[in-house]
Scaffold this motif. Structure first.
Motif, short mmCIF file in Angstrom:
data_model
loop_
_atom_site.label_atom_id
_atom_site.label_comp_id
_atom_site.label_asym_id
_atom_site.label_seq_id
_atom_site.Cartn_x
_atom_site.Cartn_y
_atom_site.Cartn_z
N PRO A 676 42.79 31.82 37.95
CA PRO A 676 43.92 32.75 37.89
C PRO A 676 44.42 33.06 39.30
CG PRO A 676 41.86 33.94 37.62
CD PRO A 676 41.51 32.48 37.66
N PRO A 677 45.69 33.40 39.46
CA PRO A 677 46.21 33.76 40.79
C PRO A 677 45.55 35.04 41.30
CG PRO A 677 47.82 34.23 39.06
CD PRO A 677 46.71 33.44 38.41
N SER A 678 45.60 35.23 42.59
CA SER A 678 44.94 36.39 43.20
C SER A 678 45.53 37.70 42.72
CB SER A 678 45.04 36.30 44.73
OG SER A 678 46.41 36.20 45.13
N ASP A 679 46.79 37.69 42.34
CA ASP A 679 47.43 38.93 41.86
C ASP A 679 47.48 38.99 40.34
OD1 ASP A 679 49.17 36.84 41.56
OD2 ASP A 679 50.96 37.94 42.22
N PHE A 680 46.52 38.30 39.67
CA PHE A 680 46.51 38.23 38.21
C PHE A 680 46.42 39.62 37.61
CE2 PHE A 680 44.03 38.13 34.27
CZ PHE A 680 44.85 37.32 33.48
N ARG A 681 47.27 39.90 36.65
CA ARG A 681 47.25 41.16 35.93
C ARG A 681 47.45 40.88 34.44
NH1 ARG A 681 45.73 42.48 40.12
NH2 ARG A 681 46.36 44.24 41.46
N SER A 682 46.68 41.56 33.61
CA SER A 682 46.83 41.43 32.16
C SER A 682 47.72 42.53 31.63
CB SER A 682 45.46 41.49 31.47
OG SER A 682 44.72 40.33 31.71
N PRO A 683 48.35 42.33 30.46
CA PRO A 683 49.12 43.41 29.84
C PRO A 683 48.23 44.63 29.60
CG PRO A 683 49.55 41.31 28.76
CD PRO A 683 48.42 41.08 29.70
N SER A 684 48.87 45.77 29.44
CA SER A 684 48.13 47.03 29.32
C SER A 684 47.21 47.07 28.11
CB SER A 684 49.11 48.21 29.26
OG SER A 684 50.00 48.05 28.14
N HIS A 685 47.53 46.32 27.06
CA HIS A 685 46.70 46.35 25.86
C HIS A 685 45.57 45.32 25.93
CE1 HIS A 685 49.98 43.51 25.17
NE2 HIS A 685 49.19 42.85 24.34
N TYR A 686 45.33 44.76 27.12
CA TYR A 686 44.23 43.83 27.34
C TYR A 686 43.25 44.44 28.36
CZ TYR A 686 46.00 39.72 24.84
OH TYR A 686 46.40 38.84 23.88
N HIS A 687 41.99 44.14 28.16
CA HIS A 687 40.99 44.41 29.19
C HIS A 687 40.63 43.07 29.82
CE1 HIS A 687 37.52 46.16 31.23
NE2 HIS A 687 36.86 45.06 30.87
N SER A 688 40.60 42.99 31.16
CA SER A 688 40.33 41.72 31.83
C SER A 688 39.37 41.93 32.98
CB SER A 688 41.63 41.09 32.32
OG SER A 688 42.25 41.92 33.29
N GLU A 689 38.70 40.84 33.35
CA GLU A 689 37.80 40.85 34.49
C GLU A 689 37.75 39.45 35.09
OE1 GLU A 689 34.10 42.14 32.91
OE2 GLU A 689 33.83 40.40 31.61
N ILE A 690 37.54 39.37 36.38
CA ILE A 690 37.44 38.10 37.09
C ILE A 690 35.96 37.75 37.23
CG2 ILE A 690 38.02 36.82 39.16
CD1 ILE A 690 40.44 37.66 37.50
N ILE A 691 35.60 36.51 36.84
CA ILE A 691 34.20 36.10 36.82
C ILE A 691 34.07 34.68 37.36
CG2 ILE A 691 33.57 37.56 34.84
CD1 ILE A 691 33.81 35.01 33.10
N GLN A 692 32.83 34.28 37.68
CA GLN A 692 32.49 32.88 37.91
C GLN A 692 31.80 32.37 36.65
OE1 GLN A 692 34.37 32.04 41.10
NE2 GLN A 692 32.76 30.55 40.66
N GLN A 693 32.30 31.26 36.08
CA GLN A 693 31.81 30.80 34.78
C GLN A 693 31.67 29.29 34.78
OE1 GLN A 693 31.41 33.06 31.87
NE2 GLN A 693 30.17 31.29 31.30
N ASP A 694 30.63 28.79 34.12
CA ASP A 694 30.49 27.35 33.91
C ASP A 694 31.31 26.92 32.70
OD1 ASP A 694 28.84 26.99 36.04
OD2 ASP A 694 27.00 26.74 34.91
N PHE A 695 32.02 25.80 32.86
CA PHE A 695 32.81 25.23 31.76
C PHE A 695 32.45 23.75 31.64
CE2 PHE A 695 35.31 28.80 33.26
CZ PHE A 695 35.74 29.41 32.09
N ILE A 696 32.44 23.24 30.41
CA ILE A 696 32.17 21.83 30.16
C ILE A 696 33.22 21.26 29.21
CG2 ILE A 696 29.68 21.96 30.55
CD1 ILE A 696 29.28 22.17 27.53
N VAL A 697 33.49 19.98 29.36
CA VAL A 697 34.45 19.28 28.49
C VAL A 697 33.73 18.86 27.21
CG1 VAL A 697 35.95 17.28 28.23
CG2 VAL A 697 35.79 18.43 30.45
#
Length: 745
Positions: A676-697
């Motif tokens: 996500p971009p550094s200035d990422f913002r979610s709509p007010s009816h969302y709760h969001s957090e920035i994390i480090q996550q493993d992803f696999i195909v």
């Protein structure tokens, strides 16, 4: 009953007393046999014209033309609610309307009106009927409708509780009463004279409404079964796949004549029962009482729940002998037998003569309304005139059985889906549904050859239509699997350990139809697609363990793997989140999956070759060269039954994780947004957090899209925590990609 009905002899059939009758239709009670009295307003209605149940039409089917040029475009105004209630003592029609208004959140300034007719269905007559006018292609069956229009006032002042106002839009039109013309005559379906040529007028006289008696008429039910078996042909009982034909029949059935359990005879005709256990004490078949239950007459003295006892009575009354009920026909504390019978649920219900559905009541002790005297409230009041009778339609929305406890239980889902023929007991009447016809107690439509737009729905009708008992193409198979799975997961389970068991009958049928194999609820032929399931709404791991028996007879308690939809549940079990069977209709396999089976051996999951689609031009630049040899399973943590092994591309990435909230309550599923971009913002009816996550195909989608699983690690094993997708080019540009062997638990 009338004098004619009172002198009819009564004979004991089964465990109850049933009136012996020569005709199916019952007369109205003597107290309601007098002509209806109408007030000055209602007497202006053209009752003769409104009571005409059928209208000829010369247009070809399907026909969308109204059956007649309605004389009253908006109907005749019957007055305000207050006016109608003031006339209820002097007018039978006003009394019927007032009773309906008593149940409505209606203010006295609202008005009622009656339309002349409302189309119910179109139909053709049997081929043996001598039609007087050959140009008539079909008839329209209609009903009269009383409509309630609420007041136009902005503020609603009616007698209603606050929560009722929230649940209903009071500023709209309500259909509160439907009336249908009673059939003038009725011929028993088993009567040989029914096969002789009839004039159109005589045949039409047998079509219309039917009075619902206080006690269900077994001769009518027997006639529905006889008509199905003698006239509907093979299409109503499709041929089973060969693998199902060879499936062993249930171990036990109830002999309703001897009132005991017996081993299922060869070539047995048996009726199945679908009901809700609920909170009632259910007498069960156990190892300790199995000998006693096989003694003749034993079930007469035991505390058998009312629903099962009524089902035994009904089966005997319609001339059948054997009944299958899960609580008595399966030894509940014999794990080996229990698992064996659960895996055969598909064949048990699909091979039954028909299934009795107890759609009313919330427990096994609720009974089948109409079997025992006094078990069904008599609420149908007829309006009798010199040349016709009008009967209120009891079930204006028969599909309302979808809101019953039976229709909300997970175990009953497969019982309805897999039953070719059902006899449905609602609170007010009985329905018959098979693949060729739908019948009800209150409508005499048995003499009709072809019915169009019949407004009698039953749960999961779409899925039932798709179960054609013939192999499907991959795209249709995927749609069917989606529909079945999504519908199933909307139902409630008392024990989460039954999540897979209650779906096993459906998967058994799909395995036989498609020559497929299921792995923890996912079809092997569509495995990559099925791996990408996701919820709309909040869900979390349920950490359920289930018993698994290997071929050596060793029993283990194994956790449902995180990659299976059965390992996830909503917090509110009464309102589960909606499950989608896959993430995209264009999902195609790009990974070779291997599974640890019950013998702790790796088995390859064979998927169907995927047809060409816009995503097939992916150059697979996300793939890395690396070892593909799977290790031997020597470490306990890597030999867990249900664990998947596969080589794929892995990235540890910065991601936004968000979910929709309502107040402080989480109402949406978890979403992941990679990089996500550094200035990422979610709509007010969302709760969001920035994390480090493993992803696999795990799969590929259309338009060069890769489908990913978000995973977390524990003791060297990965576990699914979510799903998302990403453009292939974006994935290739990501740093520190690894080609890695993934053990997914």
């Amino acid at each position: 009953m009338t004098a004619q009905a009172e002198v009819q002899a009564e004979v004991p059939i089964g465990m109850s007393w049933w009136p012996r009758q020569q005709t199916i239709d019952l007369m109205m009670p003597a107290s309601e046999s007098e002509f209806a009295k109408l007030c000055e307003v209602c007497s202006r209605l053209d009752i003769r014209h409104m009571s005409r149940p059928h209208h000829p039409c010369c247009k070809p089917l399907p026909c969308s033309t109204p059956p007649i040029q309605r004389r009253y475009e908006v109907g005749i105004t019957l007055g305000s609610v207050g006016d109608i209630k003031s006339r209820r003592l002097d007018c039978d029609l006003c009394q019927l309307i007032a009773k309906c208004l008593d149940k409505e959140p209606s203010d006295v300034s609202g008005t009622c009106r009656m339309t002349q007719s409302r189309e119910f269905c179109t139909f053709k007559l049997p081929r043996n009927v001598e039609v007087q006018d050959p140009s008539i292609t079909h008839h329209h069956l209609t009903q009269s409708v009383v409509i309630f229009d609420t007041s136009t006032a902005d503020q609603f002042q009616g007698p209603s509780l606050p929560w009722e106002l929230k649940e209903r839009d009071t500023q709209r039109t309500h259909y509160i009463l439907w009336l249908q013309a009673k059939a003038r005559s009725y011929v028993e379906l088993g009567d040989p004279t029914a096969n002789t040529p009839q004039t159109e007028q005589e045949s039409l006289a047998t079509i219309g409404g039917r009075y619902i008696p206080a006690q269900v008429n077994p001769y009518l039910l027997r006639a529905w079964l006889h008509q199905c078996e003698s006239k509907h042909g093979k299409g109503c009982r499709p041929s089973f796949p060969l693998s199902l034909e060879r499936t062993r029949v249930p171990t036990f059935v109830i002999d309703v004549i001897q009132s005991c359990l017996v081993y299922t005879p060869s070539q047995c005709r048996y009726v199945a029962l679908s009901y809700v256990w609920g909170t009632a004490a259910v007498y069960k078949h156990l190892r300790e009482n199995t000998q006693d239950l096989r003694k003749a007459g034993s079930l007469l003295s035991l505390p058998i729940p009312a629903t099962i006892r009524d089902a035994m009575t009904l089966v005997h009354a319609i001339g059948e002998r054997y009944l299958w009920v899960d609580s008595l026909c399966i030894i509940q504390n014999d794990l080996e037998m229990l698992q064996a019978e659960i895996t055969r649920m598909g064949s048990i219900y699909s091979k039954a003569l028909f299934t009795i559905i107890a759609a009313s009541g919330n427990s096994a002790d609720s009974g089948l309304p109409g079997v025992e005297r006094g078990s069904r409230a008599q609420v149908q009041k007829a309006l009798k005139f010199a040349d016709c009778e009008l009967l209120p339609v009891i079930d204006m929305t028969p599909g309302g059985i979808d809101d019953t406890p039976w229709a909300r239980r997970a175990w009953t889902f497969q019982e309805r889906i897999l039953s070719n023929k059902v006899l449905v007991f609602s609170e007010s009447q009985v329905y018959w549904a098979c693949r060729a016809a739908v019948h009800s107690e209150e409508r005499a439509l048995e003499g009709i050859r072809v019915i169009e737009r019949l407004h009698l729905s039953f749960p999961q009708k779409y899925a039932i239509d798709c179960l054609s008992w013939k192999p499907l193409q991959p795209s249709k198979y995927r749609l069917l699997y989606d529909d079945l799975l999504s519908s199933y997961r909307q139902r409630r389970l008392t024990y989460q350990t039954d999540m897979l068991n209650a779906f096993n009958g459906v998967s058994e049928i799909l395995v036989a139809l498609q020559d497929d194999k299921f792995f923890w609820g996912l079809p092997g032929s569509l495995f990559s697609y099925a791996m990408t399931w996701h919820f709309t709404g909040h869900s979390a791991r349920n950490h359920v363990h289930v018993p698994v028996t290997g071929s050596r007879g060793l029993k283990e308690m194994v956790p449902i793997p995180s990659w299976s939809w059965a390992a996830w549940s909503g917090e509110d079990l009464n309102h589960p989140p909606f499950l989608h069977g896959g993430r995209s209709s264009w999902v195609r396999p790009v990974i070779d999956f291997y599974l640890v089976d019950t013998e702790h051996q790796l088995v390859s999951i064979k998927e169907w070759p995927w047809q060409d689609h816009p995503g097939n031009d992916i150059h697979a630049s996300w793939r890395e060269q690396g070892p593909h040899q799977l290790p031997s399973l020597t470490h306990q943590s890597l030999s867990q039954i249900g664990c998947l092994f596969f080589w794929t591309s892995l990235v540890n990435a910065r991601a936004a994780r968000r979910w929709r909230v309502q107040g402080l309550r989480r109402v949406g599923g978890v979403e992941y947004i990679l990089s996500p971009p550094s200035d990422f913002r979610s709509p007010s009816h969302y709760h969001s957090e920035i994390i480090q996550q493993d992803f696999i195909v795990v799969a590929a989608g259309g338009a060069r899209t890769l489908i990913l699983l978000a995973i977390e690690w524990k003791d060297g094993v990965a576990y699914r925590v979510g799903t998302t997708d990403v453009d292939e080019a974006t994935w290739v540009r990501m740093e520190d990609r690894q080609w890695r062997l993934i053990p997914l638990g």
